[in-house]
Design a protein around this motif. Sequence first.
Motif, PDB file in Angstrom:
ATOM      1  N   LYS A   1      37.295  54.501  70.274  1.00 55.67           N
ATOM      2  CA  LYS A   1      36.593  54.218  71.059  1.00 55.67           C
ATOM      3  C   LYS A   1      38.105  54.234  73.040  1.00 55.67           C
ATOM      4  O   LYS A   1      37.261  54.909  73.614  1.00 55.67           O
ATOM      5  CB  LYS A   1      36.131  52.600  71.456  1.00 55.67           C
ATOM      6  N   ARG A   2      38.587  53.352  72.527  1.00 57.08           N
ATOM      7  CA  ARG A   2      39.640  53.127  74.221  1.00 57.08           C
ATOM      8  C   ARG A   2      40.874  53.107  73.749  1.00 57.08           C
ATOM      9  O   ARG A   2      41.152  52.414  72.671  1.00 57.08           O
ATOM     10  CB  ARG A   2      38.854  52.596  74.841  1.00 57.08           C
ATOM     11  N   ILE A   3      41.879  53.408  74.385  1.00 55.92           N
ATOM     12  CA  ILE A   3      43.607  53.015  74.178  1.00 55.92           C
ATOM     13  C   ILE A   3      43.906  52.071  75.820  1.00 55.92           C
ATOM     14  O   ILE A   3      43.379  53.149  76.589  1.00 55.92           O
ATOM     15  CB  ILE A   3      44.178  54.397  73.801  1.00 55.92           C
ATOM     16  N   GLY A   4      44.205  51.205  75.348  1.00 51.71           N
ATOM     17  CA  GLY A   4      44.869  50.594  76.503  1.00 51.71           C
ATOM     18  C   GLY A   4      45.275  49.254  75.716  1.00 51.71           C
ATOM     19  O   GLY A   4      45.694  48.941  75.079  1.00 51.71           O
ATOM     20  N   CYS A   5      45.463  48.537  77.325  1.00 50.99           N
ATOM     21  CA  CYS A   5      45.363  46.841  76.883  1.00 50.99           C
ATOM     22  C   CYS A   5      44.172  45.867  76.206  1.00 50.99           C
ATOM     23  O   CYS A   5      43.359  46.017  77.621  1.00 50.99           O
ATOM     24  CB  CYS A   5      45.883  45.826  78.459  1.00 50.99           C
ATOM     25  N   VAL A   6      43.981  45.220  76.101  1.00 50.58           N
ATOM     26  CA  VAL A   6      42.936  44.534  74.917  1.00 50.58           C
ATOM     27  C   VAL A   6      42.998  43.173  76.133  1.00 50.58           C
ATOM     28  O   VAL A   6      43.874  42.677  75.004  1.00 50.58           O
ATOM     29  CB  VAL A   6      42.366  44.913  73.262  1.00 50.58           C
ATOM     30  N   VAL A   7      41.992  43.239  76.639  1.00 50.82           N
ATOM     31  CA  VAL A   7      41.787  41.715  76.950  1.00 50.82           C
ATOM     32  C   VAL A   7      41.237  40.415  76.433  1.00 50.82           C
ATOM     33  O   VAL A   7      40.459  40.798  75.412  1.00 50.82           O
ATOM     34  CB  VAL A   7      41.776  41.874  78.078  1.00 50.82           C
ATOM     35  N   ASN A   8      42.210  39.770  75.914  1.00 47.44           N
ATOM     36  CA  ASN A   8      40.884  38.213  75.602  1.00 47.44           C
ATOM     37  C   ASN A   8      40.089  37.562  76.360  1.00 47.44           C
ATOM     38  O   ASN A   8      40.889  36.614  77.110  1.00 47.44           O
ATOM     39  CB  ASN A   8      42.697  37.231  75.025  1.00 47.44           C
ATOM     40  N   HIS A   9      39.397  37.856  76.376  1.00 48.75           N
ATOM     41  CA  HIS A   9      38.131  37.288  77.309  1.00 48.75           C
ATOM     42  C   HIS A   9      38.531  35.503  77.297  1.00 48.75           C
ATOM     43  O   HIS A   9      37.970  35.154  78.115  1.00 48.75           O
ATOM     44  CB  HIS A   9      36.989  37.921  76.983  1.00 48.75           C
ATOM     45  N   VAL A  10      38.476  35.029  76.022  1.00 46.67           N
ATOM     46  CA  VAL A  10      39.112  33.726  75.823  1.00 46.67           C
ATOM     47  C   VAL A  10      39.710  32.921  77.039  1.00 46.67           C
ATOM     48  O   VAL A  10      39.872  31.761  78.113  1.00 46.67           O
ATOM     49  CB  VAL A  10      38.452  33.064  74.572  1.00 46.67           C
ATOM     50  N   VAL A  11      40.766  33.355  77.259  1.00 47.05           N
ATOM     51  CA  VAL A  11      41.562  32.923  78.063  1.00 47.05           C
ATOM     52  C   VAL A  11      41.198  33.338  79.014  1.00 47.05           C
ATOM     53  O   VAL A  11      42.055  32.810  79.941  1.00 47.05           O
ATOM     54  CB  VAL A  11      42.919  33.995  77.217  1.00 47.05           C
ATOM     55  N   THR A  12      40.573  34.360  79.460  1.00 47.20           N
ATOM     56  CA  THR A  12      40.345  34.922  81.117  1.00 47.20           C
ATOM     57  C   THR A  12      39.594  34.223  81.221  1.00 47.20           C
ATOM     58  O   THR A  12      38.578  34.640  82.509  1.00 47.20           O
ATOM     59  CB  THR A  12      40.264  36.825  80.750  1.00 47.20           C
ATOM     60  N   GLY A  13      38.735  32.462  80.794  1.00 45.79           N
ATOM     61  CA  GLY A  13      37.941  32.762  80.897  1.00 45.79           C
ATOM     62  C   GLY A  13      36.668  32.939  81.004  1.00 45.79           C
ATOM     63  O   GLY A  13      34.892  32.098  80.773  1.00 45.79           O
ATOM     64  N   PHE A  14      35.785  33.883  79.922  1.00 45.56           N
ATOM     65  CA  PHE A  14      34.921  34.332  79.726  1.00 45.56           C
ATOM     66  C   PHE A  14      34.095  33.420  78.238  1.00 45.56           C
ATOM     67  O   PHE A  14      34.270  34.207  77.441  1.00 45.56           O
ATOM     68  CB  PHE A  14      35.040  35.989  79.249  1.00 45.56           C
ATOM     69  N   THR A  15      34.096  32.451  78.468  1.00 47.00           N
ATOM     70  CA  THR A  15      34.203  31.617  77.204  1.00 47.00           C
ATOM     71  C   THR A  15      31.979  31.112  76.897  1.00 47.00           C
ATOM     72  O   THR A  15      32.249  31.223  75.849  1.00 47.00           O
ATOM     73  CB  THR A  15      34.580  30.020  77.115  1.00 47.00           C
ATOM     74  N   ASN A  16      31.467  32.155  77.761  1.00 53.16           N
ATOM     75  CA  ASN A  16      29.863  31.894  77.382  1.00 53.16           C
ATOM     76  C   ASN A  16      29.020  33.013  77.346  1.00 53.16           C
ATOM     77  O   ASN A  16      29.307  34.242  77.717  1.00 53.16           O
ATOM     78  CB  ASN A  16      29.129  31.530  78.764  1.00 53.16           C
ATOM     79  N   ASN A  17      29.381  32.636  75.933  1.00 52.51           N
ATOM     80  CA  ASN A  17      27.938  34.296  75.369  1.00 52.51           C
ATOM     81  C   ASN A  17      26.975  34.030  74.072  1.00 52.51           C
ATOM     82  O   ASN A  17      26.275  33.481  74.133  1.00 52.51           O
ATOM     83  CB  ASN A  17      29.340  35.946  74.640  1.00 52.51           C
TER      84      ASN A  17
ATOM     85  N   PHE B   1      46.852  39.078  77.139  1.00 52.70           N
ATOM     86  CA  PHE B   1      46.095  40.265  76.288  1.00 52.70           C
ATOM     87  C   PHE B   1      46.039  39.998  74.637  1.00 52.70           C
ATOM     88  O   PHE B   1      47.395  39.614  74.040  1.00 52.70           O
ATOM     89  CB  PHE B   1      47.126  41.584  76.195  1.00 52.70           C
ATOM     90  N   ARG B   2      45.226  40.481  73.912  1.00 51.79           N
ATOM     91  CA  ARG B   2      44.690  41.143  72.479  1.00 51.79           C
ATOM     92  C   ARG B   2      46.323  41.472  71.610  1.00 51.79           C
ATOM     93  O   ARG B   2      47.077  41.536  70.888  1.00 51.79           O
ATOM     94  CB  ARG B   2      43.572  40.705  71.922  1.00 51.79           C
ATOM     95  N   ARG B   3      46.137  42.830  72.650  1.00 48.27           N
ATOM     96  CA  ARG B   3      47.640  43.211  72.237  1.00 48.27           C
ATOM     97  C   ARG B   3      47.586  44.794  72.898  1.00 48.27           C
ATOM     98  O   ARG B   3      46.337  44.537  73.792  1.00 48.27           O
ATOM     99  CB  ARG B   3      46.495  44.197  70.344  1.00 48.27           C
ATOM    100  N   PHE B   4      48.187  45.911  72.624  1.00 43.86           N
ATOM    101  CA  PHE B   4      48.388  46.953  72.812  1.00 43.86           C
ATOM    102  C   PHE B   4      47.919  47.697  72.129  1.00 43.86           C
ATOM    103  O   PHE B   4      48.179  48.222  71.363  1.00 43.86           O
ATOM    104  CB  PHE B   4      49.341  47.519  73.982  1.00 43.86           C
ATOM    105  N   GLY B   5      46.810  49.454  72.694  1.00 42.27           N
ATOM    106  CA  GLY B   5      46.718  49.731  71.922  1.00 42.27           C
ATOM    107  C   GLY B   5      45.434  50.622  71.333  1.00 42.27           C
ATOM    108  O   GLY B   5      44.843  50.305  73.033  1.00 42.27           O
ATOM    109  N   ALA B   6      44.777  50.328  70.903  1.00 41.36           N
ATOM    110  CA  ALA B   6      43.669  51.712  70.366  1.00 41.36           C
ATOM    111  C   ALA B   6      42.625  50.492  70.487  1.00 41.36           C
ATOM    112  O   ALA B   6      42.717  49.606  69.523  1.00 41.36           O
ATOM    113  CB  ALA B   6      43.648  52.297  69.610  1.00 41.36           C
ATOM    114  N   VAL B   7      41.229  50.771  70.114  1.00 45.77           N
ATOM    115  CA  VAL B   7      39.817  49.669  69.516  1.00 45.77           C
ATOM    116  C   VAL B   7      39.903  50.929  68.957  1.00 45.77           C
ATOM    117  O   VAL B   7      38.776  51.814  69.405  1.00 45.77           O
ATOM    118  CB  VAL B   7      39.297  49.688  71.501  1.00 45.77           C
TER     119      VAL B   7
END
Length: 359
Positions: free
Chosen positions: A248-264, A66-72
């Motif tokens: 936009k939303r409130i929750g656990c903000v995922v770090n996509h790089v750490v979870t393997g989504f490195t290609n965009n 998680f990058r952080r917990f809170g609001a996007v």
Amino acid sequence: MSLDADWRADLDAVDAALIDEYQSGFPVESRPFERVAREISAETGADVDADELLGRVRDLRDRGVFRRFGAVLNPPVIGSSTLAAVRAPEDRFDEVAEVINGYRQVNHNYRRDHEWNQWFVVTAGSRERRDEILAEIEERTGCEVLALPMLTDYYIDLEFPVVNGDRFARESLEETDVSATRISEDARGDLTPLEADLLLAIQDGFPLSATPYADVADEIGASGSEVDPTVDEVLAAVERLLADGCIKRIGCVVNHVVTGFTNNCMVVWDVPDDELDERGEAVGSLPYVTLCYHRPRRPDQGWEYNLFTMIHGREAEAVDAKIDELAADHLPFAHERLYSTETLKQTGARYADLVADGE
């Protein structure tokens, strides 16, 4: 072992539910972890209480999942934002990046594999301040600036399941909901003093505690603000900001790089203007399209593209295949693929600047 296999190695069903199901929709109530603990316990059969759940969120944040917990937050609604690009000469590339990144109002900057090779986002409290910054960058770098403010948001959401083997975002989903939302370049947010202070307090996340909203209320009251809100007033303000689209939303903000989504890949399309909304909404509803929006053409600068899409993936080949599918089945138009090859700056928009610039 691959990066995404490593990070999943010791997760259990409770962790998986937190990561995939609570990126949004976190309760706006005084003790939100108590309700989430009940919901996850009912779903997984685990006997987890609010304290344990809070500890798990802390652990996942400390591990970088998680990058952080809170609001996007949603900069184009709160202030005036634009995507921009320059053609930085290779022998001055780092120098140009240093100038651009020196602005607090620049919150993203990427090298992309294209003639326009530096792409950055400027978000300020007003259109006037935003455009002043673009003019300063042009003058200081000697590089022409391509300014491409968002005009219509068809679909923008980096919330998607990651505790899986998907090769690209949302491979396991069938559809996403979309709607065309016009974006004003002159947005100022019209925030109340409490709402402005609230955005400043939560821009880096909520306190990781059993009572995050009460803690935010206490922080605002102790900050020297003109308001000293109760927790109920903070909860009501959060609900208003969600309804207005500032949050936009409130929750656990995922770090996509750490979870393997490195290609965009950002793909830009030359869509006939009279087909733009129909095509934009249809493409935005495709689950593998993570971002879809309309930006202006700039024919005087040689920029003929008006629809932007983004696809995120773990595997470059899978992302390429989905772009091929997009071109063959949905967008049979001239396009270019702008792959991100280096992150030059990535931070959240600074809301102190938005509030101050808009006054």
